[in-house]
Structures are given as structure tokens and as C-alpha cells.
Write an enzyme that holds these catalytic residues in place. Sequence first.
Site, PDB file in Angstrom:
ATOM      1  N   HIS A 105      19.117  15.189 -12.280  1.00 34.84           N
ATOM      2  CA  HIS A 105      19.179  14.883 -10.862  1.00 34.84           C
ATOM      3  C   HIS A 105      17.991  14.019 -10.458  1.00 34.84           C
ATOM      4  O   HIS A 105      18.128  13.021  -9.739  1.00 34.84           O
ATOM      5  CB  HIS A 105      19.174  16.169 -10.027  1.00 34.84           C
ATOM      6  CG  HIS A 105      20.500  16.827  -9.914  1.00 34.84           C
ATOM      7  ND1 HIS A 105      21.106  17.470 -10.960  1.00 34.84           N
ATOM      8  CD2 HIS A 105      21.364  16.948  -8.864  1.00 34.84           C
ATOM      9  CE1 HIS A 105      22.261  17.970 -10.577  1.00 34.84           C
ATOM     10  NE2 HIS A 105      22.451  17.652  -9.302  1.00 34.84           N
ATOM     11  N   GLN A 107      57.573  42.489  19.367  1.00 27.55           N
ATOM     12  CA  GLN A 107      56.945  42.267  18.066  1.00 27.55           C
ATOM     13  C   GLN A 107      57.135  43.448  17.128  1.00 27.55           C
ATOM     14  O   GLN A 107      57.223  43.279  15.909  1.00 27.55           O
ATOM     15  CB  GLN A 107      55.456  41.962  18.242  1.00 27.55           C
ATOM     16  CG  GLN A 107      55.193  40.640  18.930  1.00 27.55           C
ATOM     17  CD  GLN A 107      55.822  39.462  18.197  1.00 27.55           C
ATOM     18  OE1 GLN A 107      55.478  39.165  17.061  1.00 27.55           O
ATOM     19  NE2 GLN A 107      56.759  38.787  18.849  1.00 27.55           N
ATOM     20  N   GLU A 124      46.950  39.390  15.798  1.00 31.81           N
ATOM     21  CA  GLU A 124      47.670  38.146  15.527  1.00 31.81           C
ATOM     22  C   GLU A 124      48.104  37.492  16.835  1.00 31.81           C
ATOM     23  O   GLU A 124      47.848  36.314  17.081  1.00 31.81           O
ATOM     24  CB  GLU A 124      48.883  38.449  14.651  1.00 31.81           C
ATOM     25  CG  GLU A 124      49.746  37.246  14.350  1.00 31.81           C
ATOM     26  CD  GLU A 124      51.029  37.624  13.620  1.00 31.81           C
ATOM     27  OE1 GLU A 124      51.635  36.720  13.018  1.00 31.81           O
ATOM     28  OE2 GLU A 124      51.425  38.800  13.644  1.00 31.81           O
TER      29      GLU A 124
END
Length: 440
Positions: A426, A264, A332
Amino acid sequence: MRFTPALLERLDGSFHHLKTPLIDAPAAQRDPAVIATVSAMLSDIQSRGIDAVLDYARSLDRYAGGDIELSAEQIATSGDRLPADLRAAIELGSERTRAFAAEQRSHLKDFETELVPGLVTGARYIPVSRVGAYLPAGRFPLTASAFMTVGVAKAAGVPTVIACTPPQPDGGANDAVVYAAHLSGVDRVFVLGGVQALAAMAFGLLGDLPVDMLVGAGNAYVAEAKRQLFGTVAIDLLAGPSEVAVISDESADPEIVAADLLGQAEHGPNSPAALVTTSEEHGRAVIAAVDRQLAGLATEPIAGPAWRDYGSVTVAADRETAAALMDDLAPEHLEVISTDDAWYHDRLRNYGSIFLGPWSTVAYSDKGMAGTNHVLPTAGGAKHSAGLSVSRFVKPLTYQRISRAATPELADAVQVISDSEGMAAHSATATMRQAIYAQE
């Protein structure tokens, strides 16, 4: 990747470092110069449209004129120009990723329930209409990106998926990337890179309607363009440099752990790689193995600086400390190679995707062979977000169907709350229904 000071203070005495990063990895790919450049480009493209897009393509991608869209025949025949083994590998990755995504989609089920008599509620999973996928093809063409973006969107039921991929030195598209997109079900492909590609898709400048969502990895400019376009369109996530972290103990092969850390780190010179181990001897052996492997690695100019500047090795007193440290990093990609893999899997909560046991490696997912998605949160984002999946491409749209019989209880409660808030309109929506109910 660095641990938070609060956690280190709480765990004081239960760990020590064998190697620490020399440089703080950025929380995201944010640079004031990049932000300003992207902002100016997006404003120009929004103002001048496709003319601005092509101007940037000329200056940044060596565009020399002609059609930027690949024909259906060019897309369909892209695999014919590939070596047979590469073509077969791409086909395998496409199949695996599609199968996993289809299985995920099968678990997202519409439902309806009657909460109380006369109050029926439910949800339907409706795919977004149009997705734009960015398919990187720069220094390292990410062939599998189409599987994760185009293919997963199609598995979710998205009707239209278009893709942009930057041109190669000869001005054409990367055939492997295009073939992966073709197998994934892409509808249209444009040879267009960078900020101008994302803007063209978001603003509807490619001869069709604007997309509803942008997905796909890219460099700092692509990440910043997605950030600034968010709101105009949805995005998958904002990703920084690729990351990997490993939890391992004395049972793990140091050479394998070192190889996976470098696998990686090879993504870029600012890609962090972290090891948390319960064995100091093992940690030192991994450091030595990394040094040996770097000496013969073709991508040492990339992976070497990444390991030197952003790599870390931490020794934890026990598995509980190792898990706490790793959940704080929220990497990750997370590999676990230990005698306690199942325990770690049950205990860990913060990671983009986890790879369990000595036979699992991040590269299997990176290249699409494991079926899972490699578009994942970075920079601690795994503490609050998951990676890209079919669920990101569908909207769980709720509905309600209310009967006359259920009205009194609902209307009374809504009137009370609305009146307490001072929201007269309302309240009226409820009281009018109460009055009608009383008359019938």
C-alpha cells in the site's frame, strides 16, 4: 410482536396490557425441518440442474410435463380472461406503483464534487442487470406483488426481470398475477413455484444467465431459500409473517381499528396484530369490535387464531409512552388514528410503512393503490432496515479522479498510515507516485 423487557422496565407504571399474545411470534420463519429440506433441495438442484427443478415441480406442484415458460402471447392476453372490474383495478394499481417508484428514482441523482483542488469524487446510480421476482399465488394470490417487485425494478432501470409464479390446480398460471406482471414490464414468466423456482433463477437454469437479485414474498420455504441463496445473489429482505400495529385514541372509531387489525391478521394464523392506545375505554371497545367482526368473517379460521394467539392491546399513559412502545415493536405496517397524527409522524422512527389518519388503511398499499411498496421488514427489522424500493435495485457506484497537483498531500498521508500498519505494498503505491511527482 412483543415489547423488549428492557423497555418495559424503563416504562414501568406508564402502561398496562388489556390483551397479550399467547405465543411468541418467530423472529423469522425458521424451522429446523424447513432449513434441512431447503438445504437438501438447493444442493440437489445445484448438482442436477433443470432435471431436479422439474422433478420437484412434479412432486410439489403437480407439473405434468410441457413448457414451464409462458409465451409472450399468453402473457399479453392474460388480462383478456379477467372480469373488467378486476382488470381495471390491476391497471390502476400498476399505474400508481409505477408513478411512486418513478418519483423515488428521480431523487436518486448522480453527483460529482471536487473535495479539494484536484480530488474529484462522485457516484453514479447503476441498476443491477438481472432480477428474479417470485410472485405468490397460493391460498391468497398476491396480485399486487408484481407491481412492487417487477414494476419497481423496471422503474429503477433493470434491463431484465423474469418472474416465477406457482401453478394453479389446473396447472396454469393465475391470470390476474400474470396480467399484473405484464403491466409491470416483466420480460419472461415461468409457471414454477417454491424453492425450485428461486433456485432455478439463482442458478441460471431457465435458459438464461443467473439473476443478480431475488425479490418477492413467499412461505417459510421461500423465505429460507432466499436466506440460503443470499451471497449467491442479492435479496430484498427476509420477511416473517405479515404484521400490523395501530396507535389510536378515543377519537378513533373502534370498528375501523378492529377491521384494520383483522385485515392483516387475515394473512395467516401467525400474523401479529397490535394496538397501542392512550384510552382504556377505546382499547376495550376495539377488543369487543374484533370479537363481533370475527363472528361474521369468512376468513375467521385464519384471522381468529392470529388474533387469539398473536394479538395484543396495550394502554399507554400518554402519547410519549405510546410512541416509545411502538418504536420498540417496529412493526411492518403502522397505522396512526388519533388527534395527534402529525406529532406521531414526526416522533416515530421504526416502521416499515406508516398510514396516517382514519382514511388510510394498510390494504390500500397491500393492493398497490397507494403506490408505496408492500415488501417491508418484519419481526423488528424496521429498527435497522427499510422496505423494498427503487434504491434497492440500483448500486451507488463511487469513483474518484485525482490530478497530479493533489498527489503530494494524499500520498504523504497514505504512506504514513500504510507504514504504521505494516502494509508495504500500500505504501509503495503512494511513494512511487511521490517519486514520479518529484522528478517532473
